[in-house]
Structure formats: structure tokens, C-alpha cells
Design a protein around this motif. Structure first.
Motif, PDB file in Angstrom:
ATOM      1  N   MET A  77       0.835  -1.194   0.000  1.00 15.58           N
ATOM      2  CA  MET A  77       0.000   0.000   0.000  1.00 15.58           C
ATOM      3  C   MET A  77       0.873   1.249   0.000  1.00 15.58           C
ATOM      4  O   MET A  77       0.623   2.199  -0.745  1.00 15.58           O
ATOM      5  N   GLN A  78       1.896   1.245   0.849  1.00 14.77           N
ATOM      6  CA  GLN A  78       2.807   2.406   0.911  1.00 14.77           C
ATOM      7  C   GLN A  78       3.472   2.680  -0.431  1.00 14.77           C
ATOM      8  O   GLN A  78       3.519   3.815  -0.898  1.00 14.77           O
ATOM      9  N   ILE A  79       3.982   1.619  -1.043  1.00 15.72           N
ATOM     10  CA  ILE A  79       4.652   1.813  -2.336  1.00 15.72           C
ATOM     11  C   ILE A  79       3.637   2.337  -3.351  1.00 15.72           C
ATOM     12  O   ILE A  79       3.935   3.230  -4.148  1.00 15.72           O
ATOM     13  N   GLY A  80       2.441   1.784  -3.300  1.00 12.57           N
ATOM     14  CA  GLY A  80       1.388   2.225  -4.222  1.00 12.57           C
ATOM     15  C   GLY A  80       1.094   3.702  -4.064  1.00 12.57           C
ATOM     16  O   GLY A  80       0.997   4.449  -5.053  1.00 12.57           O
ATOM     17  N   MET A  81       0.972   4.153  -2.828  1.00 11.48           N
ATOM     18  CA  MET A  81       0.687   5.565  -2.563  1.00 11.48           C
ATOM     19  C   MET A  81       1.824   6.437  -3.082  1.00 11.48           C
ATOM     20  O   MET A  81       1.606   7.431  -3.776  1.00 11.48           O
ATOM     21  N   GLN A  82       3.054   6.052  -2.706  1.00  8.42           N
ATOM     22  CA  GLN A  82       4.208   6.859  -3.112  1.00  8.42           C
ATOM     23  C   GLN A  82       4.344   6.922  -4.619  1.00  8.42           C
ATOM     24  O   GLN A  82       4.687   7.955  -5.184  1.00  8.42           O
ATOM     25  N   SER A  83       4.060   5.806  -5.280  1.00  7.91           N
ATOM     26  CA  SER A  83       4.313   5.788  -6.713  1.00  7.91           C
ATOM     27  C   SER A  83       3.238   6.541  -7.483  1.00  7.91           C
ATOM     28  O   SER A  83       3.411   6.817  -8.674  1.00  7.91           O
TER      29      SER A  83
END
Lengths: 598, 598
Positions: A503-509
Motif C-alpha cells: 500500500m505504501q509503495i502504491g501511494m508513493q508511486s
């Protein structure tokens, strides 16, 4: 002397005791006859062939390499005879369509055989391996006429196949490819261009070679959407299916490589060679994609196969080589020194190899079964689940198994000390052969991008959740078992964590797409450990249940699992920390500032 | 085409700006003339030789290899001429005793040159490298007569040397060695036995070859306490120092190896060859130990040199090769694709290589300076400190730098994709050459055992505390600096933690000595990251202080440091977890149960 023994006991444990493939195969139309007994006897025969025919040609093949003479290529001594024996045994058509002469066995057994062949002689195994890819391309996308013409020859092994994708200026980025296809009045095409790194592009094993070539039609869009797939035979087939006129294509040279020297890696020149469209115009990449899962798992099997064979040699050496005393006091006081297997660090190397091999074996067997479900199941939901899990986990299988395979072959070399560096011992060949598997069929970096981009983030982790749900259910069902707790807890914890991290990577990307690219490789390894952790826990469950049989096999399984969780699984801690650090540390340095130290 | 440029700017940054070696050298008798200017001009000349003479022979040397013909060995084309040029330039005597013709320069500059030579042509560099080891042996342990006879020849490079330790049945465990030395009436000995893996054992570069041979006197104790050191010349020197009669020793064959193919790795047969004792009887191992620090650091330089040269090639390729678009949108819309250096994962590979190279460079330069202090200082306390720090950290330098070097060369290959696997590009040679450095001069597993056993636990971490105190002081002095905080904090934290972990391992290994063996490799890497973390923080301090010069070199340094702490340093998390898991998971599996999967 070096020797190889197929790990039949472990293969049977995985197939019958852990995954119970028989139960699944019995539900799939066409596999009614593929009973556990049948699978076992096929594996046993394949083991004999790999052990007795292929393995003895592995070192000699590496030393001799392939010979190039004015466009003709000779494989090393013994390769042709081994291939002849192989096709006489009917091995080329093992999991192929019975309508065209195949034996119609499940893919899952094909991949286990593939492991053995890669252990025994990876360079040799690539020849029939490539043909199998060509078979899949024609079978999936050819017309009925094309199938009738080509499939029987690919199945009986008298003709072979290749995949011609890469060009000098493009490998990863096929959108740049330049090979042209000019349409002719008779419906055929004239193919012109140069392809490089063509494995098995030219050789003396078969009567004809069918090149599956990616090329552009005259009016095609400039990018990957303008690529079509053609079949370009070395000899144009006659109407009766015989070998006709020589086509205008030739092997320009053989590459000099680090390893897999006995496989002919060719520069292929197409000079207006006659080719035939496979599938629809401009849909060449999609045709390739449908074969990609099997091909990538096939490369994963190379990592696994070399891991296993290197382990077997290192183990034999570690039990034989006497050097130093055990730190806790002599174990064999009557000998001049103890065998090096008494030393903790030698055991660390051996157990790393063992744990990666056995983890990879159950994972890849499960994927093989999913491939069978995907093609044969009549249950649409089951089919879709299989397809989604494959899409998600095939990049993990390709990259994680080959990275671990390379590490394992290096550990095997290290166990031999200085002798490992000497060619005659064969350990360094495994390292050199293993190295290519991290590169071709999409580099492991590309696998990681495919995983995080296309497979995970693009569908908001829907496919990922299909897998984590399986893991979750297993952990829920077994978490209270005192004997399993130590294995279940770390898996359950990482299973939860991986969703948060995703989820974090998704948000950041969303705000910076480099975040996904920066995370890719670490993320793939993290998922790899979740997968292996899950399967190690499952293996322990099966093994614990049989502990009272007194069979030491099951105790060894549990001990290896404990090693895995104690010494390999903890890699997730640093992977997680690196993922948290994000893309900035990778992107901050200006491209022009990388060489200011000179 | 491939090219190599010595990283002079970084070497100068390390020497003059970070370590300020000039200040230290000025205090050491004999090095009064070794001013920064002098060191720089030596480095510049050495750079030219490495770039223009050695590097062009690297690929051809690998392809051609050495030729064996009935005991005679020919080095590849150009090697002899390069060696001739080398000795004419006086390079063989650079840091040798002026009394015997040496130039008396500090060792620290010798190691920097060694890095360049290993980058440019590791197989070639091993020939003078081995001679330097022989020089050190004779210089440290020879009689005045022996020194007068041999040193001038080793220094002027007309004679070369070898180290003959390993035998077919023993490498790590020299206590088992069997080569015999029979005393003769004239004070000489007749040496009989077979030695293997003898680098530079026979070749055509010099007029004579001096073999430093470990052998047993007739009455010697059976273990390592019964080994003596002998000098056994290929040709017996005449009284005038000329080349006399051929001695009874011969190269039996050349090994076929994975890499360093241009270095002759020989089986040496001694058949009653005349030899002369060096040092005291039965003290051969101690004689070897006194040379070991320099030799092991020399192997560390091989890891560093190959890391650097592979980085330079990978960087050039990454800026040149166009493939795919940057994830965040095209960076070069006018080109058919972006150069691959725009991709985060390619940057991850490049920055890993860069960070390991630059960390290794400052660490090894500091160790080189400690070697100078150890031999030249008049201050006993300073001498002892240097000696203790070297004892502690040389195993780290050897193993950590060569493991990182192997990883770096593999990343370099990976940046090239499929082309990396092709011999002509040269990237796979760096991998093959680097692989030996993890094995010889004591495998990296042995380095780790030496570190944790002999160097750390044996003196209750006294030496370790000398190092952690240095780190602690630096962190204390700079921890309040806002610009340094992000770098200092992780170092200070690991510095504390490592003492706790050491204590734990020490306690555990009192009841079970396998605990130390099980911890060894992970412990060495942990200490490696503490060392690199400390030096990266120091480099940042120096660079931050010069930020206002506007020189992008300093910005690049800080950016690389951020990468190191974000993406490499976190390995300590999994290392710590693995260390906590202890020896049990390694020792639980019975030796006979490792192959039950077959």
C-alpha cells in the motif's frame, strides 16, 4: 568423480504428500490417466536418462563447446546421440497434445523433469526446451493448417524451434525492433533483419529448425503494438511435411559466452527469408506473452536444477574432505582431521543450498500444477484464480529461483575451496551456467518491475490478495498447533506486513513513478521469502504429521525448515528497511556526477 | 571500447582530505620525503602505466592464457614486455628497503597502486605481487647474507618469488602438510614434495624464481608447530648473485581455472631440491603470519580493483545504451529511448558498486597507513595500536572487500544485460577473476573465523574496543552537527550494538564453541558495515566542510553516502537477526541426513 542423482524422494514428497497433485489432476479433463503411479514411473525413467545420459556429457560439452564452420554448427560430442535417444524415448512430446502425437501428460511432471535435465546438463536441455516454446507458440496461435504441419514434427523431435526476439540495439525494449516482414502475394512474408542471442539458432540435432521471429509489417505502429510473430523455417516444408528448399537465413556467428558453452547462441541473419504469420498482425507481443509463464518458469527450473546439482557435489566433498578439527573437539579422532561438514560455516553453506532447493522445488511444482489448472480446468473461477496466481508469482519464480540458484552454485564452489576454482571439478561451470538465468527471458530486474507494476499495483493488489488470502487461511487453520507455531508466526507476520508495504509503495508511486521502480527488486525478494516461508511451513506440517513413522526424511525436513527460518528468512528485515528508504537515495545523484571520482 | 581510468581524484581525496596521510607520514622516520606532492606524482605515473600498458593486455591475456610445454611456461603475448617496462620504471622496489635498492616509499601508496593494477589486469599484477610477498618474507626473516643475496634481485625485479603452502590434501589445514626437508651437511636442505595452486610458480618474466616453501624437518612435531620455511630457488644463485645450476624442482602442470587465466597457477614438484631455511626451524607458520596482513590486504585490493573497473564499464554502458523510457516520463524525447541510467534499478546497481568501491578505498588506504605506522613508528603505543587494529580489521578487509567486489562485478555484468554474458565485452571476466579472491589467502570463511576467534574473543574484545572507541569518539565529536546527524546516528547505534552482540557470542561460545563458528561470517559482515558506515560518515564530514566550494565532487560524495546508509547499511538488520539465532539451526541436522531427499 562427480555424480548426479535426481531428488526423486523429495519430488514425490512434494507432489504426493504436500501438494497432493493427484487429487487436482483427477478433476482435470485429459489427465484422468495421470495417476500418482504413472507420474512416479515417468519421473523414474526421466531420472535415469538425466543421470546416465545427460550428466556425463555436461563437463565435456562445456570444454568442447559448439563448433561454427561457415554457417554450420556442430554440437559437442555425444549431444546428437543423446538427443536421438531422447526423441526415441518420446520425451519431446511428453506434455503435448495427443492429437498431434503428444503424450498428453500434465505440465507439472514436465517441470520436474526439466529440473532434472537442468541439473544434469543445462546447455543440452535448452535445445528441446526451446522447441517446446515453439510448440506452445504454434499450438496457441497457429491455424489448424499450421498446427497440422508443424506440431507433429516438434512433438516427435525431428524438427526443433527457436525464439528470435533480441536485436543488437534492443533486448528489454522490443518496441525498438527493426526486423521487417514484407507481405507477398501468396500470403507469405519475406523477413529481413538481424537477431542476436538466439539459443539453439543453428545446430546438428534436427532435420529442420523453426524460427519464431518477431518482426514489423510495413504499415505497423512504431512501438510494441506494431510487432507481429512469424514462423520462419530453416528449410521450407514441403506440402507433405518433408524438408524442402533452404530458406534465406543463416547463422552469422556463434557468441563466445561465460557459460552454457555447449548451447549454440547464434547471431541469425534473415535476408528476405520466407516466413508465415502466426496469430494476428501486430499481435506478436501478446502471442509471446501467452507463452511467457511457462518459459519463465522454465528458466526458474534452471536456477533450481543447478542449485541441486551443485549441492550434491558440495555435500559429497564436505563429507569426504578432511580439514581441521571440529571446534568443539575432534569428531573423528582416528582420522588425520575431521570431514569439513563438521564445521558450522560449511553447514551454513550446505543448508542454504538445501533450503533454497527444497523451497524452490515445492513452489515450482505448485506453479506447474496451476499451469495445468489454467489450461485444463472446466471451472472458470478456479481457472481465473490459477491464472492470477501465475501472473503474480511467475516473475518471483523466475527471479528468486535464479538469484538463489546463482548464490547456491557459488556456495557450492566455496565449499570446495581452491578446488572449486579449478575447471576439472565442475563447480565453477555451474556458476557460469547459472549466471545467464538471471539475465535472459527478461532480466531479474525486469521481472521485478513486471511484478510490482503490472502484477501488483495495476490491479490494486487484487492478485496479491489472492495469494495472501491462501497464506492467511493456512496460518489461521494451523496457528494453534504448538508444533507449527514457530513456523507459522513469522509467515503470518510477513503476510500482514507485505500488504502494508505494498500500500505504501502504491501511494508513493502515485506521485512519483520511480518509487515503484526503486522498490521492485527488494519487493520481489520480500515476496519470495513470503512464498518460501509459506511453503516451508506447509512442508513442516506434512512432515510433523508423519514424525511417528520414524522416517528420518521427515526430521530432516523439519531441521531444514528451522534453518530456513533462522538464517535465510530474516533477510526480510533488511529488505523492509531498504524499501522504506524509497527512491530518493537512488535518484538524487545527477547522471553526469557518477564519474567525478576519476 | 572498454577503458579504464585510475580514480586519482578519489584517491587524493581519501589520502589528503579525509585521512591526511601527509601529517602521519611526516612523523615516521624514513618517510620524510613522502610528501603529498611526491605521492601524487607517483600515483599519476602508476595510473598511466595501468591505463596504457596493463589494461590493454587484460582481455587478450584472458583469451590466450598461459602456455605449458614440458615444464616451461609462457605468459600471454605482451606480458613479458609489460613486465620489462615495469621493472625499468623501478616499480618493483617502490616501498622496499633503500639499503637493497628500493625506493623506500610508504606502503600506503603501494596499496593504491595495487588497486589500479588489479583494476587494469589482475592476472598480470599477481606476478609482481607474489614477488613482493617473497621480498617481505626474506626481509623480515632472512639472515643478512640471505638479504644481501636475494633482496636486490627481488627489488630490481629480475628475479621473482612465490609462496608454496598448499598441498593436494591440505589448504586451510596446513598442519597436515607432508613436504619434507632433509638437512644436509653444508647447512642446506633437500626439499621433497608436491605443492599445488602455486601462483606464478613458473613463467617467462624473470631470470630466476624464488619459491618460499613450507616443509617439515625430519624430527618436527606433526602439527602446525612442526613447519619450517625454506627458500628454494629455481636456479641456485652463484656466489656473485648470478644464476647458477638448475634446481631439482619443476612445474608439473598448469591448472585450468575459472579465471585469472593469464596467471600461471602451477603444480610444483620438488624432488630433493636444494633449499635454505628462512627463520628458525619449526617457526615457518609464524614467518608466514608476519607477511599475512599485507598479503591479505593485497587480496582485498583485488576485490576493490575489480569493483572499480567493472563500475566504470557499467557506468559508460548505462549512459550509452538506450532502452525503455524513464518511468516518470521520457528524459530524452528526441532519442528513440532513454539511456538506462534513468532507471532506478540500474542506478541501484551502479550506486552499489560505487558505494562499495569508495568505502573500500578509504578503508584500505587507512589500513595501508596503519601498516606504515606499525613498521616505522617510534612510538610504541602508536605502534601497538596500529598492530592491534590491523590484526582486527585485516580479515574484514580481505573478506568484506572481496565479497563486495564479487557482488559488484556481478552487478556490472547485469547492467550490460545479455551483452554482459558475452566474453568480448569483458564484464564476465571481471566476475571470473574476482571469484578467486574470496577463496585464496585464506577463504573468506576462514577470515571470519580468524576474526571472531583469534582477534575478538581471544582477548575479550580488547582490540575490538580499540576500534569502537575510535568510532565512538568520532560520533561524540560530530553527533550534534545537524548536517551529519543522519549519518552519525546509525553508526553510533551499530557501534554500541556490536559490543553487546560480541558479548553474547562470547558467552554462548564458552559453553559451545560452535557458536563462534556459526556466527563468524555474519559477524564479519556486520563489522564490515560498521567500518564502512564509519568511513562514509567521515567522508561526508570532509565533503560537507567543502560544500561551499561548489565542487560537485563533494555533492556526489554526500549523495553516495546517503545511498549507502539507505540501501546497503540496513543489511545489519538481518545479520543481527541471524546472529541471534545462534548455532543450533546449523548443527541440528545429522551429517548422514543431508541427502535423504534423493
Amino acid at each position: 568423480m562427480a555424480s548426479y542423482k535426481a531428488p526423486l524422494r523429495d519430488m514425490q514428497f512434494v507432489m504426493h504428500e504436500v501438494l497432493e497433485v493427484g487429487n487436482t489432476l483427477a478433476t482435470l479433463p485429459g489427465y484422468e490417466d495421470a495417476t500418482p503411479d504413472v507420474l512416479d514411473s515417468v519421473l523414474e525413467e526421466a531420472a535415469k536418462f538425466s543421470e546416465n545420459v545427460l550428466f556425463p556429457l555436461n563437463r565435456t560439452g562445456d570444454e568442447e563447446g559448439c563448433h561454427f564452420d561457415n554457417g554450420e554448427v556442430k554440437t559437442p560430442k555425444g549431444f546428437k546421440e543423446a538427443y536421438q535417444q531422447f526423441i526415441e524415448g518420446g520425451w519431446t512430446g511428453l506434455d503435448c497434445d495427443p492429437q498431434y502425437g503428444g503424450q498428453g501428460l500434465p505440465k507439472v511432471v514436465g517441470f520436474s523433469i526439466s529440473e532434472m535435465q537442468c541439473s544434469a546438463n543445462m546447455a543440452w536441455a535448452m535445445y528441446p526446451g526451446l522447441s517446446h516454446g515453439a510448440y506452445a507458440a504454434v499450438n496457441n496461435h497457429g491455424t489448424d493448417e499450421q498446427k497440422a504441419l508443424y506440431l507433429p514434427k516438434l512433438i516427435d523431435g525431428t524438427w526443433s524451434g527457436t525464439m528470435c526476439l533480441t536485436e543488437p540495439h534492443c533486448g528489454t525494449d522490443l518496441g525498438l525492433l527493426r526486423t521487417k516482414a514484407d507481405p507477398q502475394a501468396d500470403g507469405s512474408y519475406l523477413i529481413s533483419g538481424t537477431k542476436i542471442f538466439i539459443s539453439a539458432g543453428e545446430h546438428d540435432l534436427t532435420d529442420n529448425i523453426l524460427h519464431l521471429v518477431l518482426a514489423r509489417l510495413p504499415d505497423a505502429p512504431k512501438d510494441v503494438k506494431g510487432i507481429s510473430l512469424f514462423i520462419v523455417p530453416k528449410f521450407i516444408p514441403t506440402a507433405e511435411g518433408g524438408v524442402g528448399a533452404r530458406n534465406k537465413l543463416a547463422c552469422g556467428s556463434l557468441e563466445h559466452k561465460m557459460g552454457i558453452k555447449a548451447n549454440a547462441t547464434c547471431v541469425m541473419n534473415f535476408d528476405g527469408a520466407v516466413g508465415y504469420l502466426i496469430g494476428e498482425p501486430n499481435k506478436g507481443m501478446q502471442c509471446m506473452f501467452t507463452m511467457m509463464n511457462a518459459a519463465r518458469l522454465g528458466v526458474g527450473m534452471q536456477g533450481l536444477g543447478l542449485n541441486e546439482v551443485s549441492y550434491q557435489q558440495a555435500l559429497a566433498y564436505a563429507k569426504d574432505r578432511l580439514q581441521m578439527r571440529a571446534l568443539a573437539g575432534p569428531k573423528f579422532p582416528d582420522k588425520p582431521a575431521d570431514p569439513i561438514i563438521v564445521h558450522p560455516d560449511v553447514r551454513r553453506m550446505l543448508l542454504t543450498m538445501k533450503a533454497y532447493a527444497e523451497g524452490g522445488r515445492v513452489f515450482s511444482t505448485w506453479l506447474g500444477l496451476l499451469l495445468d489448472i489454467e489450461t485444463q480446468s472446466q471451472d472458470e473461477a478456479e481457472k481465473q484464480d490459477a491464472s492470477d496466481l501465475l501472473a503474480l508469482l511467475i516473475p518471483v519464480a523466475k527471479a528468486f529461483m535464479t538469484d538463489n540458484g546463482f548464490e547456491a552454485t557459488n556456495l557450492g564452489l566455496q565449499v570446495f575451496g581452491g578446488h572449486g576454482y579449478i575447471r576439472e571439478w565442475g563447480m565453477e561451470q555451474f556458476v557460469r551456467d547459472a549466471r545467464i538465468s538471471q539475465i535472459y527471458e527478461g532480466t531479474n530486474g525486469i521481472q521485478a518491475l513486471d511484478l510490482i507494476g503490472r502484477k501488483v499495483l495495476m490491479d490494486q493488489a487484487t492478485k496479491l490478495r489472492k495469494f495472501t488470502k491462501i497464506v492467511h487461511k493456512f496460518c489461521e487453520a494451523n496457528g494453534d498447533d504448538e508444533q507449527l507455531k514457530e513456523f507459522i508466526e513469522p509467515v503470518a507476520s510477513l503476510n500482514k506486513q507485505i500488504l502494508d508495504i505494498t500500500m505504501q509503495i502504491g501511494m508513493q508511486s502515485m506521485s512519483n513513478r520511480d518509487e515503484a521502480g526503486a522498490a521492485a527488486v527488494d519487493y520481489l525478494r520480500l515476496l519470495g521469502h513470503l512464498v518460501y516461508g509459506y511453503f516451508w511451513a506447509r512442508m513442516v506440517k506434512t512432515a510433523q504429521a508423519k514424525a511417528d513413522t520414524g522416517d528420518a526424511f521427515y526430521q530432516a525436513k523439519v531441521a531444514t525448515a528451522r534453518f530456513y527460518f533462522a538464517k535465510l528468512f530474516p533477510e526480510h528485515l533488511s529488505l523492509t528497511a531498504k524499501l522504506k528508504a524509497g527512491a530518493k537515495p537512488l535518484m538524487a545523484l545527477d547522471s553526469e556526477h557518477f564519474a567525478l571520482h576519476l
